[in-house]
Design a protein around this motif. Sequence first.
Motif, short mmCIF file in Angstrom:
data_model
loop_
_atom_site.label_atom_id
_atom_site.label_comp_id
_atom_site.label_asym_id
_atom_site.label_seq_id
_atom_site.Cartn_x
_atom_site.Cartn_y
_atom_site.Cartn_z
N ARG A 125 0.84 -1.21 0.00
CA ARG A 125 0.00 0.00 0.00
C ARG A 125 0.87 1.25 0.00
N ASP A 126 1.82 1.32 0.91
CA ASP A 126 2.69 2.49 1.00
C ASP A 126 3.52 2.66 -0.27
N PHE A 129 1.27 4.18 -3.15
CA PHE A 129 1.06 5.61 -2.96
C PHE A 129 2.35 6.40 -3.21
N ASP A 147 -9.22 1.06 5.54
CA ASP A 147 -8.03 1.86 5.84
C ASP A 147 -7.28 2.23 4.56
N ALA A 151 -7.03 6.34 2.68
CA ALA A 151 -5.81 7.06 2.32
C ALA A 151 -5.90 7.70 0.93
N CYS A 152 -6.97 7.42 0.22
CA CYS A 152 -7.14 7.94 -1.15
C CYS A 152 -7.69 9.37 -1.13
N ASP A 153 -7.41 10.11 -2.19
CA ASP A 153 -7.92 11.48 -2.32
C ASP A 153 -9.42 11.50 -2.59
#
Length: 170
Positions: A125-126, A129, A147, A151-153
Amino acid sequence: ERATAGSVRLLGQELFGANEDTLARIRRGAVGVVFQAFHLLPNMTAFENVALSADLAGIPDGDKRAREALERVGLARRAGHYPGQMSGGEQQRTAVARAIVARPRILFADEPTGNLDSASGALVRDLLFGLSREDNAALVLVTHEPDFAAACDRIVRLADGAIAPQEGAA
């Protein structure tokens, strides 16, 4: 899937009604895809899986870019390993390297952490992004993990095959 009606545009180009050759040309360097099930070729090393993607994208320095992509996902030392010799997280990071080797403008990720344990999932995931930011590429993500989505816009929820109303919308 092919649309049956309407218009589908990607990076300013109409996709609706386009033939397979046209679609392949549009996708070739502009789109990277990370699948839940990795889809690595089992008889090819991590390096060969990534380099093949570079070759198919027509990248002249494909071997160099494949090495760079594996380095970016932390797998330079595992480049000579076959998928069966790697953990699920390493296989998914190889799939991410394959998706970014052409430096696409859009990166699609379909449940990229669905087959991973929580630690490997957080790493992937990290990584997604971070690579998206570094390459200034749009990241379009499909996930069931709240979760990850948070973290998405922008979040678009689907329910029963249709876009669901946004929470709090009137």
